[in-house]
Every structure is written in C-alpha cells, then in structure tokens.
Design a protein around this motif. Structure first.
Motif, PDB file in Angstrom:
ATOM      1  N   LEU A 202      42.686  83.266  51.825  1.00 16.42           N
ATOM      2  CA  LEU A 202      43.344  81.990  51.527  1.00 16.42           C
ATOM      3  C   LEU A 202      44.519  81.755  52.463  1.00 16.42           C
ATOM      4  CD1 LEU A 202      43.857  79.448  49.875  1.00 16.42           C
ATOM      5  CD2 LEU A 202      45.067  80.857  48.188  1.00 16.42           C
ATOM      6  N   GLY A 203      45.306  82.791  52.742  1.00 13.94           N
ATOM      7  CA  GLY A 203      46.446  82.634  53.640  1.00 13.94           C
ATOM      8  C   GLY A 203      46.012  82.205  55.031  1.00 13.94           C
ATOM      9  N   VAL A 204      44.938  82.810  55.549  1.00 12.51           N
ATOM     10  CA  VAL A 204      44.479  82.511  56.906  1.00 12.51           C
ATOM     11  C   VAL A 204      43.834  81.130  56.987  1.00 12.51           C
ATOM     12  CG1 VAL A 204      42.825  83.192  58.696  1.00 12.51           C
ATOM     13  CG2 VAL A 204      44.220  84.931  57.555  1.00 12.51           C
ATOM     14  N   ILE A 205      42.884  80.840  56.099  1.00 14.50           N
ATOM     15  CA  ILE A 205      42.204  79.535  56.119  1.00 14.50           C
ATOM     16  C   ILE A 205      43.204  78.416  55.822  1.00 14.50           C
ATOM     17  CG2 ILE A 205      40.432  78.114  55.041  1.00 14.50           C
ATOM     18  CD1 ILE A 205      39.346  80.380  56.784  1.00 14.50           C
ATOM     19  N   GLY A 206      44.053  78.643  54.836  1.00 16.20           N
ATOM     20  CA  GLY A 206      45.046  77.630  54.489  1.00 16.20           C
ATOM     21  C   GLY A 206      46.018  77.370  55.617  1.00 16.20           C
ATOM     22  N   MET A 207      46.443  78.418  56.312  1.00 13.01           N
ATOM     23  CA  MET A 207      47.386  78.246  57.413  1.00 13.01           C
ATOM     24  C   MET A 207      46.756  77.475  58.569  1.00 13.01           C
ATOM     25  SD  MET A 207      50.544  78.858  58.128  1.00 13.01           S
ATOM     26  CE  MET A 207      51.314  80.320  57.452  1.00 13.01           C
ATOM     27  N   PHE A 208      45.457  77.702  58.818  1.00 16.83           N
ATOM     28  CA  PHE A 208      44.762  76.975  59.878  1.00 16.83           C
ATOM     29  C   PHE A 208      44.681  75.483  59.549  1.00 16.83           C
ATOM     30  CE2 PHE A 208      40.858  75.229  61.734  1.00 16.83           C
ATOM     31  CZ  PHE A 208      41.077  75.505  63.080  1.00 16.83           C
ATOM     32  N   PHE A 295      56.994  60.835  52.142  1.00 15.00           N
ATOM     33  CA  PHE A 295      57.920  61.764  51.486  1.00 15.00           C
ATOM     34  C   PHE A 295      57.143  62.854  50.747  1.00 15.00           C
ATOM     35  CE2 PHE A 295      60.251  63.245  47.805  1.00 15.00           C
ATOM     36  CZ  PHE A 295      61.534  63.462  48.289  1.00 15.00           C
ATOM     37  N   MET A 296      56.095  62.446  50.019  1.00 17.96           N
ATOM     38  CA  MET A 296      55.326  63.405  49.231  1.00 17.96           C
ATOM     39  C   MET A 296      54.510  64.330  50.125  1.00 17.96           C
ATOM     40  SD  MET A 296      54.965  64.401  46.188  1.00 17.96           S
ATOM     41  CE  MET A 296      55.729  62.987  45.366  1.00 17.96           C
ATOM     42  N   ILE A 297      53.943  63.788  51.198  1.00 17.09           N
ATOM     43  CA  ILE A 297      53.145  64.613  52.108  1.00 17.09           C
ATOM     44  C   ILE A 297      54.032  65.642  52.799  1.00 17.09           C
ATOM     45  CG2 ILE A 297      51.747  64.597  54.209  1.00 17.09           C
ATOM     46  CD1 ILE A 297      50.858  61.734  53.330  1.00 17.09           C
ATOM     47  N   GLY A 298      55.182  65.193  53.330  1.00 16.68           N
ATOM     48  CA  GLY A 298      56.112  66.137  53.952  1.00 16.68           C
ATOM     49  C   GLY A 298      56.650  67.143  52.955  1.00 16.68           C
ATOM     50  N   GLY A 299      56.895  66.679  51.729  1.00 14.33           N
ATOM     51  CA  GLY A 299      57.458  67.547  50.705  1.00 14.33           C
ATOM     52  C   GLY A 299      56.483  68.565  50.162  1.00 14.33           C
ATOM     53  N   THR A 300      55.179  68.376  50.404  1.00 15.15           N
ATOM     54  CA  THR A 300      54.188  69.359  49.972  1.00 15.15           C
ATOM     55  C   THR A 300      53.672  70.210  51.130  1.00 15.15           C
ATOM     56  OG1 THR A 300      52.474  67.629  50.153  1.00 15.15           O
ATOM     57  CG2 THR A 300      53.411  68.032  47.973  1.00 15.15           C
ATOM     58  N   SER A 301      53.453  69.601  52.290  1.00 15.63           N
ATOM     59  CA  SER A 301      52.863  70.345  53.405  1.00 15.63           C
ATOM     60  C   SER A 301      53.826  71.372  53.993  1.00 15.63           C
ATOM     61  CB  SER A 301      52.390  69.383  54.497  1.00 15.63           C
ATOM     62  OG  SER A 301      53.468  68.628  55.027  1.00 15.63           O
ATOM     63  N   ASN A 302      55.094  71.020  54.164  1.00 22.14           N
ATOM     64  CA  ASN A 302      56.040  71.968  54.748  1.00 22.14           C
ATOM     65  C   ASN A 302      56.275  73.184  53.861  1.00 22.14           C
ATOM     66  OD1 ASN A 302      57.586  70.958  57.445  1.00 22.14           O
ATOM     67  ND2 ASN A 302      56.818  69.231  56.287  1.00 22.14           N
ATOM     68  N   PRO A 303      56.492  73.036  52.548  1.00 21.43           N
ATOM     69  CA  PRO A 303      56.618  74.229  51.706  1.00 21.43           C
ATOM     70  C   PRO A 303      55.351  75.074  51.651  1.00 21.43           C
ATOM     71  CG  PRO A 303      57.594  72.330  50.609  1.00 21.43           C
ATOM     72  CD  PRO A 303      56.859  71.814  51.810  1.00 21.43           C
ATOM     73  N   LEU A 304      54.183  74.454  51.848  1.00 26.72           N
ATOM     74  CA  LEU A 304      52.951  75.240  51.847  1.00 26.72           C
ATOM     75  C   LEU A 304      52.969  76.309  52.933  1.00 26.72           C
ATOM     76  CD1 LEU A 304      50.082  72.643  51.179  1.00 26.72           C
ATOM     77  CD2 LEU A 304      50.592  74.691  49.839  1.00 26.72           C
ATOM     78  N   ALA A 360      44.537  63.771  53.962  1.00 31.54           N
ATOM     79  CA  ALA A 360      43.988  63.928  52.613  1.00 31.54           C
ATOM     80  C   ALA A 360      42.852  64.943  52.604  1.00 31.54           C
ATOM     81  CB  ALA A 360      43.507  62.581  52.085  1.00 31.54           C
ATOM     82  N   ALA A 361      41.955  64.846  53.593  1.00 30.65           N
ATOM     83  CA  ALA A 361      40.809  65.757  53.647  1.00 30.65           C
ATOM     84  C   ALA A 361      41.259  67.208  53.779  1.00 30.65           C
ATOM     85  CB  ALA A 361      39.891  65.372  54.808  1.00 30.65           C
ATOM     86  N   LEU A 362      42.237  67.466  54.656  1.00 31.78           N
ATOM     87  CA  LEU A 362      42.698  68.836  54.855  1.00 31.78           C
ATOM     88  C   LEU A 362      43.445  69.367  53.635  1.00 31.78           C
ATOM     89  CD1 LEU A 362      43.931  68.933  58.577  1.00 31.78           C
ATOM     90  CD2 LEU A 362      41.780  69.745  57.620  1.00 31.78           C
ATOM     91  N   MET A 363      44.307  68.547  53.050  1.00 32.00           N
ATOM     92  CA  MET A 363      45.071  68.998  51.888  1.00 32.00           C
ATOM     93  C   MET A 363      44.149  69.266  50.701  1.00 32.00           C
ATOM     94  SD  MET A 363      48.338  69.220  52.669  1.00 32.00           S
ATOM     95  CE  MET A 363      49.573  68.762  51.446  1.00 32.00           C
ATOM     96  N   LEU A 364      43.165  68.402  50.482  1.00 31.35           N
ATOM     97  CA  LEU A 364      42.238  68.619  49.370  1.00 31.35           C
ATOM     98  C   LEU A 364      41.322  69.805  49.647  1.00 31.35           C
ATOM     99  CD1 LEU A 364      41.360  64.915  48.472  1.00 31.35           C
ATOM    100  CD2 LEU A 364      42.900  66.476  47.252  1.00 31.35           C
ATOM    101  N   ALA A 370      41.678  77.127  47.485  1.00 31.14           N
ATOM    102  CA  ALA A 370      42.556  77.897  46.607  1.00 31.14           C
ATOM    103  C   ALA A 370      41.906  78.075  45.235  1.00 31.14           C
ATOM    104  CB  ALA A 370      43.912  77.206  46.463  1.00 31.14           C
ATOM    105  N   ALA A 371      41.279  77.012  44.736  1.00 34.02           N
ATOM    106  CA  ALA A 371      40.581  77.103  43.450  1.00 34.02           C
ATOM    107  C   ALA A 371      39.434  78.107  43.535  1.00 34.02           C
ATOM    108  CB  ALA A 371      40.052  75.730  43.046  1.00 34.02           C
ATOM    109  N   PHE A 372      38.697  78.088  44.638  1.00 34.02           N
ATOM    110  CA  PHE A 372      37.603  79.051  44.822  1.00 34.02           C
ATOM    111  C   PHE A 372      38.129  80.484  44.860  1.00 34.02           C
ATOM    112  CE2 PHE A 372      35.344  81.646  48.023  1.00 34.02           C
ATOM    113  CZ  PHE A 372      34.141  81.836  47.338  1.00 34.02           C
TER     114      PHE A 372
END
Length: 421
Positions: A202-208, A295-304, A360-364, A370-372
């Motif tokens: 998850l860390g590797v795929i998510g980071m990519f 605001f919401m996209i920046g506020g979620t993607s950067n902490p990820l 949207a596609a990448l975040m979802l 993550a759910a998997f």
C-alpha cells in the motif's frame, strides 16, 4: 521556537525567498503558456519536465556535494535557476521551456538537498522536530505568498519573470554570508524497491499514485485555470487554495493517524479528496466551489504523503526506516513525472474538467487499494506504530530521512515512557 529562529534564521529566510521564486514561476508559466498559444499537451510536457529534473537532482546532488562541498553546489545551482527564470520570456517556445524546466527542477532538488542537510546540522536533538516543522511552514508561506505576487504585474510582459529571478538571487545572500559552518554530508543507502514493496504494498502503490496527484496540482493547476477562463487573480487564489488546505489539515490528520488504523485513515482521506474532485467534474461551475475543492484536495493529498511514509515504517525495523526514505521519494518522483503528461492528454481530449477527473481517479484508486489491503493482513497495534512526521511532497531525501529518524526517536521515547514507572 526562538532558538530555532536564532540558529537558522538566515537559512529559513533564504528558503522562503526561494519558495517565492519557485512558486511564482510555476504558476506564471501556466498563465504565460496560454497567452503564447501553447497547447494543453505542450504545457503538460513543460510541467512534467520539472519533475524529471527534480528526480535526477535528488539522485545526483548528494554526490555533487561530496565532491565540491555545500557552498559551491549551492552557489552554482542558484546561478542556473536565476538565469533560466530570466530566459523564459526570451525563448517562448515549448522545447526551450522544457529544457529550462528540467534544469530548474534539477537545481531546486539540489538546493533542497543542500539546504536541508545544512538545516539538520544546525539543529540539536532537542529542537530538530521543531526545526523541520518551522522549515515546512516557511516553505508553505513562500508558495502561497508567491501567488499574490502574480496579480501585481502583467504575465504577458517581462517583469514577473525578473521578480522570481531577483528573489532567487537575493535568497542566497543570507545563507552564503551567514557564519554557520558547512556540515559533513552523508545519506543512507536506500532500500531496494522490491524490499519496500514486500514491506508495504500500500505504501509503494499509494506513493506512486500520489506523485501523479501532487504533480498535477503543482504543474497543471494554472494551466487548468487558463483553459477554464479564470482571470489571473482567480488563478492565483485557486493555486493558493491547494497549499492553504495542505498547511491547515496536515497536523489534525497526523494527530488522528497515531491513534487509529492508518489504512482506514488513508482510505477515508483519499476518498474525501476523490469525492471533492469528482464533485467539480459532475456538478460544480461556481468559482468558490472550485476554491473549496482545491482546498480539500490539497488538504488531503499532501498529508497522504506523510501517512504513506508513517504506514510503511509500521512494517520496518527502526534501523531500516531511514534507508526506506530514499526509495519512497524515488517512487513518488516516478509518479510525478507522468502526472502532468496524462493530465494534459486528458484535458486535450475531454476538456479542462479532466484536470479534476484525473485527480479523482487517482485518489479513489488509492482509497480502493487501501480497502483491498485491509482484507489482506491485520493492522499493527496502535501502540507499536511509528510516529507521524509532517513532510511536504517536494521534500528531498535528506529531509525525509531526518524526519524518519525523528519518528524513530519519538516512537522509542513513547515506548520507554510506557514501561518506565
């Protein structure tokens, strides 16, 4: 906090000026490209070129510093940045801008490596965490303030290109004239990508995937604004909203991450960013809705970014955490190179709204993966997880490695506090 400012004010001031210059040139090129009549795909190649240079700089800068020293590398890279910034309006074609962006990306990456190793050397064990936090806040302030400068001049002229060049040139004065001694330089050899994937898929795929999200924001937001018919002032506000969101939401999410299953927080955070993006694609036309979504996209993607690092550390031994930092930065950089190119192709094919569709596609996709992964193995105990350390996606391997070391120290201290009476 006072001791941090006293010991590192020259470096922090210089980095804020550098971020003013870097933040301004990125947005300015997006606006000027529209004025010059560049196609969306041409601009996507220009924006992607920055991340090619940045990734190369993160790999080569440490060896340059070892060979000739911090001061020479700092001065040489700063001179190149200043020169390229002035040349942009004189060489207004996509190929020249691509070459310039590669050079600037390489140089800024090298500057970050140099400055962050310098900053780490000037910090003590007691204030290192505070120092990195102040450094990150200074960077954010510089990027946001840069967007305000954009509205003070004419993007079709030369002045706005001269301003970041001057800011970059001035930025090196307090740093190079300070009496802080240059540090010895050393970085940990990174883990292999296979070892990282085995430890945390998850860390590797998510980071990519996250690299694509971040580079789309950083590289294509201004291009989207131009294609969507926003004014220069609106583009400035739009780009700022991403970074303001990142600055405000980083620490609350970090606080939560140390108390629950990080995979669930990654899922929820990515889903929230994906839904905000999807909302714009499907329904929103109002400018203030665009600001809220940014605001919401920046506020979620950067902490990820910080969440993926912390989650990966949960499955590593303490002695391997610093070594993992270089590999994670490299993975994020690979994703970042592709982000603007794919975004540009989609915007050319489907219109400006594809900018939000891509995010949207990448975040979802991150949320779904993550759910998997939550079905594949149990979560580590919250008591055994590594500490969260806020980190910007533009950080160099040096910053990430130091942040990992701080997380290790914090985790060890927490464990000792639990067992000591």
């Amino acid at each position: 906090m006072f001791s941090v400012l006293t010991n590192s004010w020259a470096l922090l001031l210089g980095m804020m000026l550098l971020m003013l210059g870097n933040g301004l040139q990125g947005t300015l090129l997006g606006v000027r490209g529209e004025i010059e009549g560049f196609s969306t795909f041409e601009m996507s190649l220009v924006m992607s070129a920055y991340f090619i240079g940045f990734l190369g700089g993160s790999r080569l800068a440490p060896e340059m510093i070892r060979r000739v020293g911090h001061v020479r590398v700092f001065a040489a890279l700063g001179s190149l940045i200043s020169a390229v910034l002035i040349l942009y309006p004189a060489l207004a074609n996509a190929e020249a801008w691509m070459i310039g962006r590669i050079i600037i990306g390489f140089c800024f990456s090298g500057v970050y490596v140099t400055a962050e190793s310098w900053l780490n050397n000037s910090a003590t064990n007691e204030n290192r965490g505070q120092t990195l936090s102040v450094y990150m806040i200074v960077q954010m302030i510089g990027i946001v303030a840069a967007q305000g400068i954009l509205v003070l001049g004419d993007p079709s002229g030369y002045i706005l290109f001269i301003v970041p060049s001057v800011l970059v040139s001035i930025a090196f004065a307090p740093i190079l004239l300070s009496i802080t001694p240059t540090p010895a330089f050393d970085t940990t050899k990174p883990m292999s990508l296979k070892q990282l994937f085995d430890a945390s898929p998850l860390g590797v795929i998510g980071m990519f995937f996250l690299g694509g999200v971040f580079s789309a924001q950083f590289g294509m937001a201004a291009v989207y604004g131009g294609k969507a018919g926003l004014s220069v002032a609106q583009i400035s506000m739009f780009v700022s909203a991403f970074y303001i969101g990142a600055m405000i939401m980083q620490y609350p999410l970090g606080f939560i991450s140390d108390r629950i299953d990080r995979r669930f927080l990654i899922l929820a955070t990515a889903a929230l960013g994906g839904i905000a993006s999807l909302f714009v694609v499907l329904w929103a036309k109002d400018f203030y809705v665009l600001l809220a979504a940014a605001f919401m996209i920046g506020g979620t993607s950067n902490p990820l970014y910080s969440l993926f690092l912390a989650y990966t550390n949960d499955f590593l031994e303490h002695e391997d955490m610093a070594a993992a930092s270089g590999g994670m930065v490299f993975i994020n950089g690979l994703g970042a190179i592709s982000g603007p190119i794919v975004t540009g192709w989609l915007m050319t094919t489907f219109g400006p709204g594809a900018f939000f569709g891509f995010i949207a596609a990448l975040m979802l996709a991150i949320a779904a993966y993550a759910a998997f992964r939550m079905t594949q193995r149990s979560a580590p105990s919250v008591d055994d997880t590594a500490g969260f350390q806020a980190i910007m996606p533009s950080a160099s391997p040096v910053f990430v490695e130091v942040a990992q070391e701080i997380a290790i120290e914090n985790a060890i201290e927490e464990q000792m506090d639990e067992y000591l009476p």
